[in-house]
Write a protein that holds these residues in place. Structure first.
Motif, PDB file in Angstrom:
ATOM      1  N   GLY A  63       0.820  -1.201   0.000  1.00  0.00           N
ATOM      2  CA  GLY A  63       0.000   0.000   0.000  1.00  0.00           C
ATOM      3  C   GLY A  63       0.853   1.249   0.000  1.00  0.00           C
ATOM      4  O   GLY A  63       2.043   1.212   0.265  1.00  0.00           O
ATOM      5  N   GLY A  64       0.239   2.337  -0.289  1.00  0.00           N
ATOM      6  CA  GLY A  64       0.880   3.648  -0.372  1.00  0.00           C
ATOM      7  C   GLY A  64      -0.224   4.620  -0.705  1.00  0.00           C
ATOM      8  O   GLY A  64      -1.182   4.752   0.049  1.00  0.00           O
ATOM      9  N   ALA A  65      -0.137   5.239  -1.876  1.00  0.00           N
ATOM     10  CA  ALA A  65      -1.230   6.089  -2.342  1.00  0.00           C
ATOM     11  C   ALA A  65      -2.457   5.227  -2.659  1.00  0.00           C
ATOM     12  O   ALA A  65      -3.584   5.659  -2.497  1.00  0.00           O
ATOM     13  CB  ALA A  65      -0.799   6.865  -3.585  1.00  0.00           C
ATOM     14  N   GLY A  66      -2.206   3.980  -3.061  1.00  0.00           N
ATOM     15  CA  GLY A  66      -3.277   3.016  -3.308  1.00  0.00           C
ATOM     16  C   GLY A  66      -3.345   2.015  -2.168  1.00  0.00           C
ATOM     17  O   GLY A  66      -2.453   1.941  -1.338  1.00  0.00           O
ATOM     18  N   PRO A  67      -4.387   1.209  -2.131  1.00  0.00           N
ATOM     19  CA  PRO A  67      -4.554   0.270  -1.017  1.00  0.00           C
ATOM     20  C   PRO A  67      -3.558  -0.887  -1.032  1.00  0.00           C
ATOM     21  O   PRO A  67      -2.959  -1.198  -2.052  1.00  0.00           O
ATOM     22  CB  PRO A  67      -5.984  -0.241  -1.202  1.00  0.00           C
ATOM     23  CG  PRO A  67      -6.289  -0.045  -2.632  1.00  0.00           C
ATOM     24  CD  PRO A  67      -5.515   1.159  -3.059  1.00  0.00           C
ATOM     25  N   LYS A  78     -11.204 -13.079  -9.022  1.00  0.00           N
ATOM     26  CA  LYS A  78     -10.458 -12.667 -10.212  1.00  0.00           C
ATOM     27  C   LYS A  78     -11.236 -11.683 -11.079  1.00  0.00           C
ATOM     28  O   LYS A  78     -10.695 -10.667 -11.518  1.00  0.00           O
ATOM     29  CB  LYS A  78     -10.082 -13.905 -11.037  1.00  0.00           C
ATOM     30  CG  LYS A  78      -9.396 -13.547 -12.333  1.00  0.00           C
ATOM     31  CD  LYS A  78      -9.270 -14.736 -13.248  1.00  0.00           C
ATOM     32  CE  LYS A  78      -8.802 -14.248 -14.610  1.00  0.00           C
ATOM     33  NZ  LYS A  78      -8.951 -15.238 -15.640  1.00  0.00           N
ATOM     34  N   GLU A  79     -12.500 -11.964 -11.337  1.00  0.00           N
ATOM     35  CA  GLU A  79     -13.291 -11.096 -12.212  1.00  0.00           C
ATOM     36  C   GLU A  79     -13.502  -9.709 -11.595  1.00  0.00           C
ATOM     37  O   GLU A  79     -13.487  -8.701 -12.309  1.00  0.00           O
ATOM     38  CB  GLU A  79     -14.628 -11.747 -12.567  1.00  0.00           C
ATOM     39  CG  GLU A  79     -14.484 -12.943 -13.486  1.00  0.00           C
ATOM     40  CD  GLU A  79     -13.728 -12.632 -14.781  1.00  0.00           C
ATOM     41  OE1 GLU A  79     -14.006 -11.598 -15.423  1.00  0.00           O
ATOM     42  OE2 GLU A  79     -12.842 -13.435 -15.148  1.00  0.00           O
ATOM     43  N   GLU A  80     -13.698  -9.651 -10.295  1.00  0.00           N
ATOM     44  CA  GLU A  80     -13.859  -8.351  -9.627  1.00  0.00           C
ATOM     45  C   GLU A  80     -12.560  -7.552  -9.690  1.00  0.00           C
ATOM     46  O   GLU A  80     -12.582  -6.339  -9.957  1.00  0.00           O
ATOM     47  CB  GLU A  80     -14.277  -8.552  -8.165  1.00  0.00           C
ATOM     48  CG  GLU A  80     -15.683  -9.105  -8.009  1.00  0.00           C
ATOM     49  CD  GLU A  80     -16.002  -9.516  -6.588  1.00  0.00           C
ATOM     50  OE1 GLU A  80     -17.121  -9.191  -6.134  1.00  0.00           O
ATOM     51  OE2 GLU A  80     -15.151 -10.141  -5.919  1.00  0.00           O
ATOM     52  N   ILE A  81     -11.437  -8.229  -9.488  1.00  0.00           N
ATOM     53  CA  ILE A  81     -10.135  -7.552  -9.561  1.00  0.00           C
ATOM     54  C   ILE A  81      -9.898  -7.045 -10.980  1.00  0.00           C
ATOM     55  O   ILE A  81      -9.483  -5.895 -11.184  1.00  0.00           O
ATOM     56  CB  ILE A  81      -9.006  -8.490  -9.105  1.00  0.00           C
ATOM     57  CG1 ILE A  81      -9.160  -8.820  -7.619  1.00  0.00           C
ATOM     58  CG2 ILE A  81      -7.640  -7.873  -9.379  1.00  0.00           C
ATOM     59  CD1 ILE A  81      -8.252  -9.931  -7.118  1.00  0.00           C
ATOM     60  N   LYS A  82     -10.177  -7.877 -11.971  1.00  0.00           N
ATOM     61  CA  LYS A  82      -9.993  -7.472 -13.366  1.00  0.00           C
ATOM     62  C   LYS A  82     -10.880  -6.274 -13.701  1.00  0.00           C
ATOM     63  O   LYS A  82     -10.435  -5.331 -14.362  1.00  0.00           O
ATOM     64  CB  LYS A  82     -10.319  -8.643 -14.297  1.00  0.00           C
ATOM     65  CG  LYS A  82     -10.081  -8.330 -15.764  1.00  0.00           C
ATOM     66  CD  LYS A  82     -10.342  -9.547 -16.632  1.00  0.00           C
ATOM     67  CE  LYS A  82     -10.200  -9.205 -18.096  1.00  0.00           C
ATOM     68  NZ  LYS A  82     -10.496 -10.364 -18.953  1.00  0.00           N
ATOM     69  N   ASN A  83     -12.106  -6.278 -13.222  1.00  0.00           N
ATOM     70  CA  ASN A  83     -13.018  -5.163 -13.451  1.00  0.00           C
ATOM     71  C   ASN A  83     -12.469  -3.866 -12.847  1.00  0.00           C
ATOM     72  O   ASN A  83     -12.532  -2.794 -13.461  1.00  0.00           O
ATOM     73  CB  ASN A  83     -14.397  -5.479 -12.864  1.00  0.00           C
ATOM     74  CG  ASN A  83     -15.391  -4.386 -13.149  1.00  0.00           C
ATOM     75  OD1 ASN A  83     -15.565  -3.960 -14.280  1.00  0.00           O
ATOM     76  ND2 ASN A  83     -16.046  -3.910 -12.099  1.00  0.00           N
ATOM     77  N   ILE A  84     -11.902  -3.960 -11.649  1.00  0.00           N
ATOM     78  CA  ILE A  84     -11.326  -2.772 -11.003  1.00  0.00           C
ATOM     79  C   ILE A  84     -10.133  -2.262 -11.809  1.00  0.00           C
ATOM     80  O   ILE A  84      -9.987  -1.062 -12.031  1.00  0.00           O
ATOM     81  CB  ILE A  84     -10.918  -3.083  -9.548  1.00  0.00           C
ATOM     82  CG1 ILE A  84     -12.166  -3.339  -8.700  1.00  0.00           C
ATOM     83  CG2 ILE A  84     -10.083  -1.944  -8.961  1.00  0.00           C
ATOM     84  CD1 ILE A  84     -11.880  -3.926  -7.327  1.00  0.00           C
ATOM     85  N   ILE A  85      -9.289  -3.185 -12.261  1.00  0.00           N
ATOM     86  CA  ILE A  85      -8.106  -2.787 -13.041  1.00  0.00           C
ATOM     87  C   ILE A  85      -8.529  -2.092 -14.332  1.00  0.00           C
ATOM     88  O   ILE A  85      -7.980  -1.052 -14.699  1.00  0.00           O
ATOM     89  CB  ILE A  85      -7.219  -4.010 -13.353  1.00  0.00           C
ATOM     90  CG1 ILE A  85      -6.600  -4.568 -12.072  1.00  0.00           C
ATOM     91  CG2 ILE A  85      -6.122  -3.639 -14.351  1.00  0.00           C
ATOM     92  CD1 ILE A  85      -5.912  -5.915 -12.247  1.00  0.00           C
ATOM     93  N   ILE A  86      -9.502  -2.645 -15.028  1.00  0.00           N
ATOM     94  CA  ILE A  86      -9.904  -2.099 -16.327  1.00  0.00           C
ATOM     95  C   ILE A  86     -10.733  -0.825 -16.184  1.00  0.00           C
ATOM     96  O   ILE A  86     -10.508   0.154 -16.889  1.00  0.00           O
ATOM     97  CB  ILE A  86     -10.671  -3.157 -17.142  1.00  0.00           C
ATOM     98  CG1 ILE A  86      -9.716  -4.273 -17.543  1.00  0.00           C
ATOM     99  CG2 ILE A  86     -11.329  -2.546 -18.374  1.00  0.00           C
ATOM    100  CD1 ILE A  86     -10.363  -5.457 -18.208  1.00  0.00           C
ATOM    101  N   ASN A  87     -11.695  -0.813 -15.261  1.00  0.00           N
ATOM    102  CA  ASN A  87     -12.631   0.303 -15.156  1.00  0.00           C
ATOM    103  C   ASN A  87     -12.307   1.311 -14.064  1.00  0.00           C
ATOM    104  O   ASN A  87     -12.955   2.348 -13.963  1.00  0.00           O
ATOM    105  CB  ASN A  87     -14.048  -0.237 -14.944  1.00  0.00           C
ATOM    106  CG  ASN A  87     -14.495  -1.084 -16.110  1.00  0.00           C
ATOM    107  OD1 ASN A  87     -14.381  -0.682 -17.260  1.00  0.00           O
ATOM    108  ND2 ASN A  87     -14.976  -2.271 -15.830  1.00  0.00           N
ATOM    109  N   GLN A  89     -11.562   2.279  -9.848  1.00  0.00           N
ATOM    110  CA  GLN A  89     -12.454   2.315  -8.679  1.00  0.00           C
ATOM    111  C   GLN A  89     -11.840   3.289  -7.685  1.00  0.00           C
ATOM    112  O   GLN A  89     -10.640   3.265  -7.457  1.00  0.00           O
ATOM    113  CB  GLN A  89     -12.589   0.928  -8.050  1.00  0.00           C
ATOM    114  CG  GLN A  89     -13.483   0.906  -6.828  1.00  0.00           C
ATOM    115  CD  GLN A  89     -13.726  -0.508  -6.336  1.00  0.00           C
ATOM    116  OE1 GLN A  89     -14.034  -1.399  -7.107  1.00  0.00           O
ATOM    117  NE2 GLN A  89     -13.580  -0.698  -5.048  1.00  0.00           N
ATOM    118  N   GLY A  90     -12.659   4.118  -7.095  1.00  0.00           N
ATOM    119  CA  GLY A  90     -12.141   5.109  -6.151  1.00  0.00           C
ATOM    120  C   GLY A  90     -11.150   6.025  -6.845  1.00  0.00           C
ATOM    121  O   GLY A  90     -11.428   6.567  -7.908  1.00  0.00           O
TER     122      GLY A  90
END
Length: 113
Positions: A63-67, A78-87, A89-90
């Motif tokens: 963590g740092g500026a990001g979690p 996996k799908e939730e993580i991929k969605n966050i990476i592509i789209n 979040q926060g």
């Protein structure tokens, strides 16, 4: 006048350098034949993370500026993580990785529990 121009060019170079550069192709034939499939994907994921993620998530994903991502697989699949990476979040912007790289990294991160 020359000083202002030099300062502008230097400042622009620093900003563009901090944002990263053009992505290098990942389809290197020498990379695809190394080790077992799982080892290659893990190696690729770690390389992608080192090039794109540690500036916000820390060198060890602590963590740092990001979690903190050291146990992100316990919270998201996996799908939730991929969605966050592509789209995004926060405060994480979308489009940091292309879909192929996002899939590799999401698979790797989903195992971190």
């Amino acid at each position: 006048m020359k000083g202002k121009l030099l300062a502008l060019l230097l400042g622009t170079s620093v900003i563009l350098g901090a944002c990263g550069g053009a992505e290098e192709p990942q389809d290197d034939a020498s990379d695809t034949n190394q080790g077992a499939e799982g080892e290659t994907a893990a190696g690729d994921a770690e390389q992608i993370v080192q090039q794109n993620c540690i500036s916000c998530h820390g060198e060890n994903l602590e963590g740092g500026a990001g979690p903190n991502l050291t146990e992100v697989g316990a919270k998201y699949d996996k799908e939730e993580i991929k969605n966050i990476i592509i789209n995004g979040q926060g405060s994480m912007p979308k489009g940091i990785l292309n879909e192929s790289d996002a899939d590799v990294v999401a698979t790797w991160l989903a195992e971190k529990k």
